[in-house]
Design a protein around this motif. Structure first.
Motif, PDB file in Angstrom:
ATOM      1  N   MET A   1       0.666  -1.529  -0.038  1.00 30.01           N
ATOM      2  CA  MET A   1      -0.008   0.009   0.077  1.00 30.01           C
ATOM      3  C   MET A   1       0.751   1.250   0.005  1.00 30.01           C
ATOM      4  O   MET A   1       1.683   1.418   0.656  1.00 30.01           O
ATOM      5  CB  MET A   1      -0.925   0.112   1.398  1.00 30.01           C
ATOM      6  N   THR A   2       0.630   2.189  -0.813  1.00 31.70           N
ATOM      7  CA  THR A   2       1.300   3.249  -0.868  1.00 31.70           C
ATOM      8  C   THR A   2       1.202   4.292   0.340  1.00 31.70           C
ATOM      9  O   THR A   2       0.169   4.283   0.974  1.00 31.70           O
ATOM     10  CB  THR A   2       0.931   4.313  -2.104  1.00 31.70           C
ATOM     11  N   TYR A   3       2.143   5.123   0.612  1.00 32.26           N
ATOM     12  CA  TYR A   3       2.183   5.912   1.647  1.00 32.26           C
ATOM     13  C   TYR A   3       0.754   7.055   1.612  1.00 32.26           C
ATOM     14  O   TYR A   3       0.121   7.148   2.546  1.00 32.26           O
ATOM     15  CB  TYR A   3       3.355   6.919   1.560  1.00 32.26           C
ATOM     16  N   ALA A   4       0.567   7.517   0.405  1.00 31.33           N
ATOM     17  CA  ALA A   4      -0.614   8.307   0.300  1.00 31.33           C
ATOM     18  C   ALA A   4      -1.866   7.557   0.546  1.00 31.33           C
ATOM     19  O   ALA A   4      -2.860   8.187   1.537  1.00 31.33           O
ATOM     20  CB  ALA A   4      -0.824   8.925  -1.289  1.00 31.33           C
ATOM     21  N   ASN A   5      -2.000   6.258   0.405  1.00 30.35           N
ATOM     22  CA  ASN A   5      -3.154   5.492   0.953  1.00 30.35           C
ATOM     23  C   ASN A   5      -3.228   5.297   2.331  1.00 30.35           C
ATOM     24  O   ASN A   5      -4.320   5.033   2.787  1.00 30.35           O
ATOM     25  CB  ASN A   5      -3.152   4.241   0.068  1.00 30.35           C
ATOM     26  N   ARG A   6      -2.195   5.183   2.943  1.00 32.16           N
ATOM     27  CA  ARG A   6      -2.080   4.711   4.380  1.00 32.16           C
ATOM     28  C   ARG A   6      -2.471   6.240   5.069  1.00 32.16           C
ATOM     29  O   ARG A   6      -2.868   6.089   6.252  1.00 32.16           O
ATOM     30  CB  ARG A   6      -0.320   4.706   4.929  1.00 32.16           C
ATOM     31  N   LEU A   7      -2.353   7.503   4.208  1.00 31.18           N
ATOM     32  CA  LEU A   7      -2.712   8.575   5.186  1.00 31.18           C
ATOM     33  C   LEU A   7      -4.236   8.713   4.906  1.00 31.18           C
ATOM     34  O   LEU A   7      -4.975   9.515   5.503  1.00 31.18           O
ATOM     35  CB  LEU A   7      -2.166   9.700   4.290  1.00 31.18           C
ATOM     36  N   HIS A   8      -4.882   8.162   3.970  1.00 28.88           N
ATOM     37  CA  HIS A   8      -6.451   7.823   3.629  1.00 28.88           C
ATOM     38  C   HIS A   8      -7.022   6.654   4.022  1.00 28.88           C
ATOM     39  O   HIS A   8      -7.318   5.985   2.893  1.00 28.88           O
ATOM     40  CB  HIS A   8      -6.521   8.670   2.416  1.00 28.88           C
ATOM     41  N   PRO A   9      -7.034   6.106   5.224  1.00 29.17           N
ATOM     42  CA  PRO A   9      -7.563   4.672   5.477  1.00 29.17           C
ATOM     43  C   PRO A   9      -9.053   4.514   5.217  1.00 29.17           C
ATOM     44  O   PRO A   9      -9.426   3.371   5.187  1.00 29.17           O
ATOM     45  CB  PRO A   9      -7.194   4.652   6.772  1.00 29.17           C
ATOM     46  N   TRP A  10      -9.843   5.537   5.140  1.00 34.32           N
ATOM     47  CA  TRP A  10     -11.168   5.455   5.073  1.00 34.32           C
ATOM     48  C   TRP A  10     -11.565   5.493   3.707  1.00 34.32           C
ATOM     49  O   TRP A  10     -11.160   6.216   2.731  1.00 34.32           O
ATOM     50  CB  TRP A  10     -12.440   6.398   5.734  1.00 34.32           C
ATOM     51  N   ALA A  11     -12.444   4.392   2.942  1.00 38.48           N
ATOM     52  CA  ALA A  11     -12.777   4.341   1.677  1.00 38.48           C
ATOM     53  C   ALA A  11     -14.181   4.148   1.623  1.00 38.48           C
ATOM     54  O   ALA A  11     -14.611   3.487   2.277  1.00 38.48           O
ATOM     55  CB  ALA A  11     -11.974   3.237   0.941  1.00 38.48           C
ATOM     56  N   VAL A  52     -15.501   1.532   4.234  1.00 37.22           N
ATOM     57  CA  VAL A  52     -14.643   0.576   4.987  1.00 37.22           C
ATOM     58  C   VAL A  52     -13.403   1.325   5.479  1.00 37.22           C
ATOM     59  O   VAL A  52     -12.991   2.413   5.120  1.00 37.22           O
ATOM     60  CB  VAL A  52     -14.153  -0.481   3.931  1.00 37.22           C
ATOM     61  N   PHE A  53     -12.787   0.676   6.542  1.00 38.57           N
ATOM     62  CA  PHE A  53     -11.691   1.328   6.903  1.00 38.57           C
ATOM     63  C   PHE A  53     -10.514   0.147   6.341  1.00 38.57           C
ATOM     64  O   PHE A  53     -10.376  -0.897   6.712  1.00 38.57           O
ATOM     65  CB  PHE A  53     -11.626   1.177   8.748  1.00 38.57           C
ATOM     66  N   ASP A  54      -9.625   0.572   5.516  1.00 40.56           N
ATOM     67  CA  ASP A  54      -9.085  -0.303   4.861  1.00 40.56           C
ATOM     68  C   ASP A  54      -7.357  -0.066   5.422  1.00 40.56           C
ATOM     69  O   ASP A  54      -6.666   0.974   5.100  1.00 40.56           O
ATOM     70  CB  ASP A  54      -8.756   0.142   3.092  1.00 40.56           C
ATOM     71  N   LEU A  55      -6.891  -1.045   6.083  1.00 46.75           N
ATOM     72  CA  LEU A  55      -5.300  -1.036   6.493  1.00 46.75           C
ATOM     73  C   LEU A  55      -4.447  -1.391   5.420  1.00 46.75           C
ATOM     74  O   LEU A  55      -3.364  -1.299   5.702  1.00 46.75           O
ATOM     75  CB  LEU A  55      -5.173  -1.966   7.521  1.00 46.75           C
ATOM     76  N   GLY A  56      -5.036  -2.094   4.256  1.00 43.44           N
ATOM     77  CA  GLY A  56      -3.966  -2.306   3.333  1.00 43.44           C
ATOM     78  C   GLY A  56      -3.275  -3.787   3.324  1.00 43.44           C
ATOM     79  O   GLY A  56      -3.425  -4.414   2.197  1.00 43.44           O
ATOM     80  N   GLU A  57      -3.031  -4.201   4.425  1.00 49.17           N
ATOM     81  CA  GLU A  57      -2.346  -5.531   4.888  1.00 49.17           C
ATOM     82  C   GLU A  57      -2.609  -5.967   6.198  1.00 49.17           C
ATOM     83  O   GLU A  57      -3.202  -5.044   6.875  1.00 49.17           O
ATOM     84  CB  GLU A  57      -0.555  -5.445   4.492  1.00 49.17           C
ATOM     85  N   PRO A  58      -2.626  -7.344   6.207  1.00 53.31           N
ATOM     86  CA  PRO A  58      -2.922  -7.801   7.483  1.00 53.31           C
ATOM     87  C   PRO A  58      -2.283  -7.387   8.631  1.00 53.31           C
ATOM     88  O   PRO A  58      -1.292  -6.985   8.633  1.00 53.31           O
ATOM     89  CB  PRO A  58      -2.791  -9.403   7.090  1.00 53.31           C
ATOM     90  N   GLY A  60       0.124  -7.260  11.634  1.00 54.24           N
ATOM     91  CA  GLY A  60       1.063  -8.142  12.114  1.00 54.24           C
ATOM     92  C   GLY A  60       2.054  -8.432  10.952  1.00 54.24           C
ATOM     93  O   GLY A  60       3.097  -9.112  11.523  1.00 54.24           O
ATOM     94  N   GLU A  61       1.656  -8.098   9.798  1.00 57.15           N
ATOM     95  CA  GLU A  61       2.579  -8.324   8.885  1.00 57.15           C
ATOM     96  C   GLU A  61       3.422  -7.199   8.369  1.00 57.15           C
ATOM     97  O   GLU A  61       2.914  -6.028   8.375  1.00 57.15           O
ATOM     98  CB  GLU A  61       1.862  -8.864   7.406  1.00 57.15           C
ATOM     99  N   GLU A  62       4.756  -7.048   8.229  1.00 62.42           N
ATOM    100  CA  GLU A  62       5.738  -6.002   8.052  1.00 62.42           C
ATOM    101  C   GLU A  62       5.916  -6.012   6.459  1.00 62.42           C
ATOM    102  O   GLU A  62       6.170  -7.153   5.941  1.00 62.42           O
ATOM    103  CB  GLU A  62       7.048  -6.059   9.082  1.00 62.42           C
ATOM    104  N   SER A  63       6.046  -4.885   5.909  1.00 62.26           N
ATOM    105  CA  SER A  63       6.417  -4.891   4.538  1.00 62.26           C
ATOM    106  C   SER A  63       7.954  -4.460   4.270  1.00 62.26           C
ATOM    107  O   SER A  63       8.602  -3.893   5.430  1.00 62.26           O
ATOM    108  CB  SER A  63       5.429  -3.982   3.599  1.00 62.26           C
TER     109      SER A  63
END
Length: 63
Positions: A1-11, A52-58, A60-63
């Motif tokens: 997930m891109t940094y910009a998407n992480r700043l906008h978690p509600w979709a 939805v609140f979209d965290l992008g990845e499960p 506990g998982e690190e990218s």
């Protein structure tokens, strides 16, 4: 997930036939998403939308 998407978690997601979906827009907070969704429902009353609140990845998982 891109940094910009992480700043906008509600979709706002539009639900389509055959279990398909499309992200309409992302927001920084839920209140803005709810206001935008109300406008979308007035413009397209037959369409189905969800917030939805979209965290992008499960968790506990690190990218």
């Amino acid at each position: 997930m891109t940094y910009a998407n992480r700043l906008h978690p509600w979709a706002i997601v539009r639900l389509l036939p055959k279990m398909q979906r499309v992200v309409v827009r992302r927001f920084r907070n839920r209140s803005n998403a709810e206001g935008h969704m109300q406008a979308l429902k007035r413009l397209m009353p037959d369409a189905n939308f969800v917030i939805v609140f979209d965290l992008g990845e499960p968790i506990g998982e690190e990218s």
